[in-house]
Design an enzyme around this catalytic site. Structure first.
Site, PDB file in Angstrom:
ATOM      1  N   THR A   1      32.454  13.093 -35.954  1.00  0.00           N
ATOM      2  CA  THR A   1      32.637  11.932 -36.820  1.00  0.00           C
ATOM      3  C   THR A   1      31.681  12.016 -38.005  1.00  0.00           C
ATOM      4  O   THR A   1      30.598  12.562 -37.874  1.00  0.00           O
ATOM      5  CB  THR A   1      32.308  10.687 -35.976  1.00  0.00           C
TER       6      THR A   1
ATOM      7  N   ARG B   1      43.576   3.788 -28.409  1.00  0.00           N
ATOM      8  CA  ARG B   1      42.120   3.602 -28.288  1.00  0.00           C
ATOM      9  C   ARG B   1      41.426   3.605 -29.667  1.00  0.00           C
ATOM     10  O   ARG B   1      41.707   4.432 -30.521  1.00  0.00           O
ATOM     11  CB  ARG B   1      41.560   4.736 -27.411  1.00  0.00           C
TER      12      ARG B   1
ATOM     13  N   GLY C   1      37.459   3.379 -31.386  1.00  0.00           N
ATOM     14  CA  GLY C   1      36.032   3.439 -31.063  1.00  0.00           C
ATOM     15  C   GLY C   1      35.214   2.483 -31.915  1.00  0.00           C
ATOM     16  O   GLY C   1      35.741   1.519 -32.486  1.00  0.00           O
ATOM     17  N   ASP C   2      33.937   2.763 -32.002  1.00  0.00           N
ATOM     18  CA  ASP C   2      33.013   1.882 -32.731  1.00  0.00           C
ATOM     19  C   ASP C   2      33.085   2.057 -34.249  1.00  0.00           C
ATOM     20  O   ASP C   2      32.745   1.143 -35.001  1.00  0.00           O
ATOM     21  CB  ASP C   2      31.580   2.171 -32.282  1.00  0.00           C
TER      22      ASP C   2
ATOM     23  N   THR D   1      27.264   7.362 -34.724  1.00  0.00           N
ATOM     24  CA  THR D   1      28.112   8.383 -34.104  1.00  0.00           C
ATOM     25  C   THR D   1      27.704   8.545 -32.642  1.00  0.00           C
ATOM     26  O   THR D   1      26.522   8.526 -32.313  1.00  0.00           O
ATOM     27  CB  THR D   1      28.008   9.739 -34.824  1.00  0.00           C
ATOM     28  N   GLY D   2      28.698   8.695 -31.784  1.00  0.00           N
ATOM     29  CA  GLY D   2      28.408   8.857 -30.359  1.00  0.00           C
ATOM     30  C   GLY D   2      29.526   8.280 -29.521  1.00  0.00           C
ATOM     31  O   GLY D   2      30.642   8.091 -30.016  1.00  0.00           O
TER      32      GLY D   2
ATOM     33  N   GLY E   1      31.713   5.912 -28.428  1.00  0.00           N
ATOM     34  CA  GLY E   1      32.068   4.650 -29.062  1.00  0.00           C
ATOM     35  C   GLY E   1      32.106   3.438 -28.145  1.00  0.00           C
ATOM     36  O   GLY E   1      31.715   2.337 -28.545  1.00  0.00           O
TER      37      GLY E   1
HETATM   38  N1  ASP Z   1      31.943   7.189 -32.265  1.00  0.00           N
HETATM   39  C1  ASP Z   1      33.190   7.888 -32.367  1.00  0.00           C
HETATM   40  C2  ASP Z   1      34.197   7.220 -31.480  1.00  0.00           C
HETATM   41  O1  ASP Z   1      33.864   6.821 -30.385  1.00  0.00           O
HETATM   42  C3  ASP Z   1      33.095   9.321 -31.971  1.00  0.00           C
HETATM   43  C4  ASP Z   1      32.044  10.139 -32.659  1.00  0.00           C
HETATM   44  O2  ASP Z   1      31.013   9.617 -33.081  1.00  0.00           O
HETATM   45  O3  ASP Z   1      32.243  11.356 -32.804  1.00  0.00           O
HETATM   46  O4  ASP Z   1      35.353   7.158 -31.846  1.00  0.00           O
END
Ligand code: ASP
Length: 315
Positions: free
Chosen positions: A182, A210, A212-213, A233-234, A236
């Site tokens: 991301t 789905r 994410g954050d 990032t992480g 989510g």
């Molecule tokens: N945070 C993103 C998600 O959960 C994924 C990512 O950070 O790579 O969609």
């Protein structure tokens, strides 16, 4: 002129030097530096933090290495569904999109939502209709195809697993070389205005629409001139439950904590206690930057009028 700064990320996760070739590492660093330079050039010309954030993210979205725009991961159904958000800390305006398809630069579409709709958050088909109305550039499915993303997805598509594209704990050995992330940026301009944006393809093999954050204001993206501008990032799901970006802002606003301390508190304590893997990048309205992560690595970079210019991957 006030200190101006841009900070970017290209994803956090289990990114280990041992799994990387020197060539690939050089490609990542080059990609990060290119995005950093594009965003910083906007700031140098006296452009707004919002435009700097957008300029940096567009470069990362166009780069196949990163899980956003062109390089977005495959869903369970074998397509790309992208999420993005942008927020302007000077007036708390924000725009976001989720589950959009075939949009070349989802961050452009999020900016259109912020500037030219009466809404903050559009999703799916409706968001795509808005993209067409605003003349945002679309691309055919082939544009988003890459063999390595396809292989990543093939390795888990028959399972119920879904994964961060840059973490491979429960996935095939194959995933080891394929840790791409991301993207996000946060900037402080010469007028002391700050902004943040995030763009992603989400998790490989995600299903049921789905989200994410990343596109959620307050979770993966937030900006407020009074406090900070943040892109996360992480994993989510945990970042949503921990309302990460707004939590950093709240620590600054209500407890008077400085940027670094607030970021550390949220990423290395609160998130960690919830087993939330990942990190964030941040700026405040004085042009200070922070890049904090609790994972093995985070693709990241910072460039500032004080002479700072760094790109890095590992801890
Ligand atoms: N945070 C993103 C998600 O959960 C994924 C990512 O950070 O790579 O969609």
């Amino acid at each position: 002129m006030q200190k101006h700064t841009i900070v970017i990320h290209g994803g956090a996760g289990t990114i280990l030097k041992d799994d990387m070739t020197p060539e690939l590492e050089a490609e990542y660093l080059k990609g990060l530096q290119g995005a950093l330079d594009a965003g910083y050039a906007v700031l140098e010309e006296g452009g707004s933090a919002v435009n700097a954030v957008k300029a940096a993210i567009v470069i990362l979205e166009d780069n196949l290495l990163f899980n956003a725009g062109r390089g977005s991961v495959f869903t369970k159904k074998g397509v790309q569904e992208m999420d993005a958000a942008i927020m302007d800390g000077s007036d708390l305006s924000a725009g976001a999109v989720a589950g959009v398809r075939n949009v070349r630069n989802p961050i452009e579409l999020a900016t259109e939502v912020m500037r030219n709709s009466n809404h903050v958050f559009l999703s799916g088909k409706g968001a795509n209709d808005f993209a067409i109305k605003q003349g945002v550039k679309l691309e055919p499915d082939e544009y988003f195809f890459s063999q390595f993303r396809y292989e990543q997805w093939k390795a888990i598509r028959d399972s119920d697993n879904y994964s961060l594209d840059h973490t491979y704990s429960d996935i095939d050995e194959l995933m080891k070389d394929k840790k791409f992330g991301t993207v996000g940026a946060a900037a402080c301009d010469v007028n002391g205005n700050i902004a943040a944006g995030t763009s992603t393809g989400g998790m490989t093999n995600k299903k049921y629409g789905r989200i994410g954050d990343s596109p959620l204001i307050g979770a993966g993206t937030y900006a407020n001139n009074k406090t900070c501008a943040i892109s996360c990032t992480g994993h989510g799901e945990v970042f949503i439950r921990a309302v990460v970006a707004y939590d950093v802002s709240a620590l600054m606003e209500y407890k008077g904590e400085p940027l670094d301390k607030a970021c550390d508190q949220v990423v290395n304590h609160r998130l960690k206690n919830m087993e939330g893997e990942g990190g964030l990048i941040a700026v405040d309205a004085q042009g200070n930057a922070s890049m904090v992560f609790n994972s093995a690595g985070m693709y990241r970079g910072v460039k500032s009028s004080d002479g700072t210019n760094e790109v890095a991957i590992y801890r």
